[in-house]
Design a protein around this motif. Structure first.
Motif, mmCIF file in Angstrom:
data_model
loop_
_atom_site.group_PDB
_atom_site.id
_atom_site.type_symbol
_atom_site.label_atom_id
_atom_site.label_comp_id
_atom_site.label_asym_id
_atom_site.label_seq_id
_atom_site.Cartn_x
_atom_site.Cartn_y
_atom_site.Cartn_z
ATOM 1 N N LYS A 1 0.472 -1.697 -0.190
ATOM 2 C CA LYS A 1 0.091 0.294 0.236
ATOM 3 C C LYS A 1 1.119 1.321 -0.013
ATOM 4 O O LYS A 1 0.699 2.514 -0.740
ATOM 5 C CB LYS A 1 -1.256 -0.120 1.133
ATOM 6 C CG LYS A 1 -1.823 1.241 1.441
ATOM 7 C CD LYS A 1 -2.653 1.165 2.867
ATOM 8 C CE LYS A 1 -3.443 2.807 2.799
ATOM 9 N NZ LYS A 1 -3.910 2.575 4.630
ATOM 10 N N ALA A 2 1.619 1.157 0.771
ATOM 11 C CA ALA A 2 2.918 2.369 1.061
ATOM 12 C C ALA A 2 3.725 2.693 -0.222
ATOM 13 O O ALA A 2 4.128 3.955 -0.601
ATOM 14 C CB ALA A 2 3.387 2.171 2.057
ATOM 15 N N ALA B 1 9.484 1.336 2.647
ATOM 16 C CA ALA B 1 8.601 0.047 3.181
ATOM 17 C C ALA B 1 9.089 -0.558 2.826
ATOM 18 O O ALA B 1 9.497 -1.240 2.109
ATOM 19 C CB ALA B 1 7.133 0.715 2.818
ATOM 20 N N VAL B 2 9.156 -2.033 4.041
ATOM 21 C CA VAL B 2 9.784 -3.336 4.076
ATOM 22 C C VAL B 2 9.190 -3.918 4.795
ATOM 23 O O VAL B 2 8.646 -3.814 5.734
ATOM 24 C CB VAL B 2 11.545 -3.134 4.593
ATOM 25 C CG1 VAL B 2 12.044 -2.995 3.062
ATOM 26 C CG2 VAL B 2 11.690 -2.592 5.272
ATOM 27 N N ALA B 3 9.108 -5.316 4.408
ATOM 28 C CA ALA B 3 8.546 -6.341 5.358
ATOM 29 C C ALA B 3 9.045 -7.531 5.303
ATOM 30 O O ALA B 3 10.035 -7.996 4.627
ATOM 31 C CB ALA B 3 7.079 -6.732 4.173
ATOM 32 N N ILE C 1 7.667 0.663 7.627
ATOM 33 C CA ILE C 1 7.228 1.820 6.460
ATOM 34 C C ILE C 1 7.463 3.540 7.042
ATOM 35 O O ILE C 1 7.078 3.878 8.082
ATOM 36 C CB ILE C 1 6.250 1.895 6.654
ATOM 37 C CG1 ILE C 1 5.475 0.742 6.273
ATOM 38 C CG2 ILE C 1 5.417 3.249 4.938
ATOM 39 C CD1 ILE C 1 4.012 0.535 5.632
ATOM 40 N N VAL C 2 8.420 3.381 6.066
ATOM 41 C CA VAL C 2 9.117 5.012 7.143
ATOM 42 C C VAL C 2 9.224 6.287 5.782
ATOM 43 O O VAL C 2 8.898 6.215 4.174
ATOM 44 C CB VAL C 2 10.762 5.321 7.102
ATOM 45 C CG1 VAL C 2 10.894 6.598 7.527
ATOM 46 C CG2 VAL C 2 11.089 4.613 7.861
ATOM 47 N N THR C 3 7.885 7.483 5.535
ATOM 48 C CA THR C 3 7.710 8.238 5.205
ATOM 49 C C THR C 3 8.801 9.719 5.156
ATOM 50 O O THR C 3 9.216 10.007 7.104
ATOM 51 C CB THR C 3 6.337 8.807 5.095
ATOM 52 O OG1 THR C 3 5.689 9.302 6.040
ATOM 53 C CG2 THR C 3 5.234 7.739 5.034
ATOM 54 N N SER C 4 9.587 9.984 4.186
ATOM 55 C CA SER C 4 10.476 11.356 5.322
ATOM 56 C C SER C 4 10.341 13.030 3.789
ATOM 57 O O SER C 4 9.043 11.951 2.938
ATOM 58 C CB SER C 4 11.499 11.081 4.749
ATOM 59 O OG SER C 4 12.584 12.057 4.581
ATOM 60 N N ASN C 5 10.108 14.018 4.561
ATOM 61 C CA ASN C 5 9.838 15.745 3.542
ATOM 62 C C ASN C 5 10.806 15.441 3.070
ATOM 63 O O ASN C 5 11.398 16.570 2.488
ATOM 64 C CB ASN C 5 9.859 16.596 4.427
ATOM 65 C CG ASN C 5 10.331 16.593 5.611
ATOM 66 O OD1 ASN C 5 11.609 16.014 5.518
ATOM 67 N ND2 ASN C 5 10.503 18.387 5.516
ATOM 68 N N GLN C 6 11.723 14.793 2.884
ATOM 69 C CA GLN C 6 13.203 14.826 2.201
ATOM 70 C C GLN C 6 13.141 13.882 1.065
ATOM 71 O O GLN C 6 12.642 12.498 0.998
ATOM 72 C CB GLN C 6 14.570 14.170 2.783
ATOM 73 C CG GLN C 6 14.744 14.776 3.758
ATOM 74 C CD GLN C 6 14.947 16.439 3.739
ATOM 75 O OE1 GLN C 6 15.649 16.679 3.175
ATOM 76 N NE2 GLN C 6 14.398 17.300 4.179
#
Length: 176
Positions: free
Chosen positions: A113-114, A143-145, A152-157
């Protein structure tokens, strides 16, 4: 046949959906939630509910990896690992880390999804973890599983290495 059995409850739920009740968007969402994925048993996107330290990442770790000063951290009520929301001095969200531990199919679905397999670049770091990374809004999602866990990591970079570094640090700290 198995896919049909898994999708049957989703189709029943979709049949009852009304267009005037849109899916709720969250700050940590890197891609719009589809009705199908929400009804297929995925947990809702985490929400920041209180100011607190992230139990598995220090402010310094995030500052070093993402390259921005952290002035505030909020966490979700998710257990056993809350999502952590790191904010910049101007009050805007700079980085979110979501950790899921539960069912392997849900972990994989959250990653897809991500960072959907069809549109994202493949990710396999740290070793044994699989997923993807791609641009997301004004930044990036990584995002990894692995097995029953997802990070799941979201960054503004825009540089994926920053989000990947944070994901690796979270995985190491949690010993996932």
């Amino acid at each position: 046949m198995r896919r049909l059995l898994v999708l049957a409850p989703a189709l029943v739920l979709l049949a009852g959906c009304h267009p005037s009740s849109p899916a709720k968007e969250t700050p940590s969402s890197s891609a719009p939630a589809s009705s199908a994925s929400a009804s297929a048993g995925l947990p809702p996107d985490p929400q920041p509910v209180r100011t607190a330290e992230c139990p598995y990442l220090s402010n310094e770790t995030v500052q070093d990896a993402n390259g921005q000063h952290v002035t505030k951290v909020s966490v979700s009520d998710d257990e056993p690992h809350p999502a952590c929301f790191f904010y910049r001095p101007d009050g805007s969200l700079q980085l979110t880390v979501r950790v899921y531990v539960g069912k392997s199919d849900v972990a994989t679905a959250l990653v897809n999804k991500a960072a959907p397999v069809d549109t994202s670049n493949p990710a396999s770091d740290p070793a044994g973890w699989k997923g993807g990374y791609q641009p997301s809004g004004d930044g990036v999602v990584y995002a990894v599983a692995k097995g029953d866990a997802a990070v799941i990591v979201t960054s503004n970079q825009k540089q994926s290495i920053k989000a990947r570094t944070v994901a690796k640090k979270a995985i190491a700290a949690l010993k996932l």
